[in-house]
Motif scaffolding. Structure first.
Motif, short mmCIF file in Angstrom:
data_model
loop_
_atom_site.label_atom_id
_atom_site.label_comp_id
_atom_site.label_asym_id
_atom_site.label_seq_id
_atom_site.Cartn_x
_atom_site.Cartn_y
_atom_site.Cartn_z
N ALA A 99 -11.90 6.93 2.45
CA ALA A 99 -12.45 5.84 1.65
C ALA A 99 -11.36 4.82 1.30
O ALA A 99 -11.59 3.61 1.37
CB ALA A 99 -13.10 6.38 0.39
N ALA A 100 -10.19 5.30 0.94
CA ALA A 100 -9.08 4.39 0.61
C ALA A 100 -8.67 3.59 1.84
O ALA A 100 -8.40 2.38 1.74
CB ALA A 100 -7.89 5.20 0.09
N TYR A 101 -8.64 4.24 3.01
CA TYR A 101 -8.29 3.54 4.24
C TYR A 101 -9.30 2.44 4.56
O TYR A 101 -8.93 1.31 4.85
CB TYR A 101 -8.19 4.53 5.41
N ARG A 102 -10.58 2.79 4.50
CA ARG A 102 -11.62 1.80 4.83
C ARG A 102 -11.63 0.65 3.84
O ARG A 102 -11.82 -0.51 4.23
CB ARG A 102 -12.98 2.48 4.88
N ASN A 103 -11.39 0.94 2.56
CA ASN A 103 -11.35 -0.10 1.55
C ASN A 103 -10.15 -1.03 1.79
O ASN A 103 -10.28 -2.25 1.72
CB ASN A 103 -11.27 0.52 0.16
N ALA A 104 -9.00 -0.45 2.08
CA ALA A 104 -7.80 -1.25 2.33
C ALA A 104 -7.97 -2.09 3.59
O ALA A 104 -7.56 -3.25 3.63
CB ALA A 104 -6.58 -0.35 2.46
N GLU A 105 -8.59 -1.51 4.61
CA GLU A 105 -8.81 -2.24 5.85
C GLU A 105 -9.78 -3.40 5.64
O GLU A 105 -9.60 -4.48 6.18
CB GLU A 105 -9.35 -1.28 6.91
N LYS A 106 -10.79 -3.18 4.81
CA LYS A 106 -11.79 -4.22 4.53
C LYS A 106 -11.15 -5.39 3.78
O LYS A 106 -11.41 -6.54 4.07
CB LYS A 106 -12.93 -3.64 3.70
N GLN A 107 -10.26 -5.07 2.82
CA GLN A 107 -9.58 -6.12 2.06
C GLN A 107 -8.49 -6.78 2.89
O GLN A 107 -8.27 -7.98 2.78
CB GLN A 107 -9.00 -5.56 0.77
N GLY A 108 -7.79 -5.97 3.70
CA GLY A 108 -6.82 -6.50 4.66
C GLY A 108 -5.61 -7.20 4.06
O GLY A 108 -4.99 -8.00 4.74
N ASN A 109 -5.24 -6.89 2.84
CA ASN A 109 -4.15 -7.63 2.23
C ASN A 109 -2.79 -6.94 2.28
O ASN A 109 -1.78 -7.58 2.17
CB ASN A 109 -4.49 -7.99 0.78
N ASP A 110 -2.73 -5.62 2.47
CA ASP A 110 -1.45 -4.91 2.44
C ASP A 110 -1.32 -4.03 3.68
O ASP A 110 -1.76 -2.89 3.70
CB ASP A 110 -1.35 -4.07 1.16
N GLN A 111 -0.70 -4.57 4.71
CA GLN A 111 -0.60 -3.86 5.98
C GLN A 111 0.25 -2.58 5.89
O GLN A 111 -0.02 -1.61 6.58
CB GLN A 111 -0.02 -4.79 7.05
N ASP A 112 1.26 -2.56 5.01
CA ASP A 112 2.08 -1.36 4.86
C ASP A 112 1.25 -0.20 4.32
O ASP A 112 1.37 0.94 4.78
CB ASP A 112 3.26 -1.61 3.91
#
Length: 44
Positions: free
Chosen positions: A11-24
């Motif tokens: 869930a954290a991965y999908r949320n981060a990917e959707k927002q796309g703001n922090d590639q690290d």
């Protein structure tokens, strides 16, 4: 990184990917998912 269950990690991965703001952060989550042998990645 705090310990996450497999579901929370995905869930954290999908949320981060959707927002796309922090590639690290996305790369760190993706690496952990691969280490655990999970396959939540969408084929593009």
């Amino acid at each position: 990184m705090k310990i996450l269950s497999n579901e929370q990690l995905v869930a954290a991965y999908r949320n981060a990917e959707k927002q796309g703001n922090d590639q690290d952060w996305i790369m760190l989550l993706k690496k952990e998912i691969r280490n655990r042998g999970l396959r939540p990645f969408r084929k593009s």
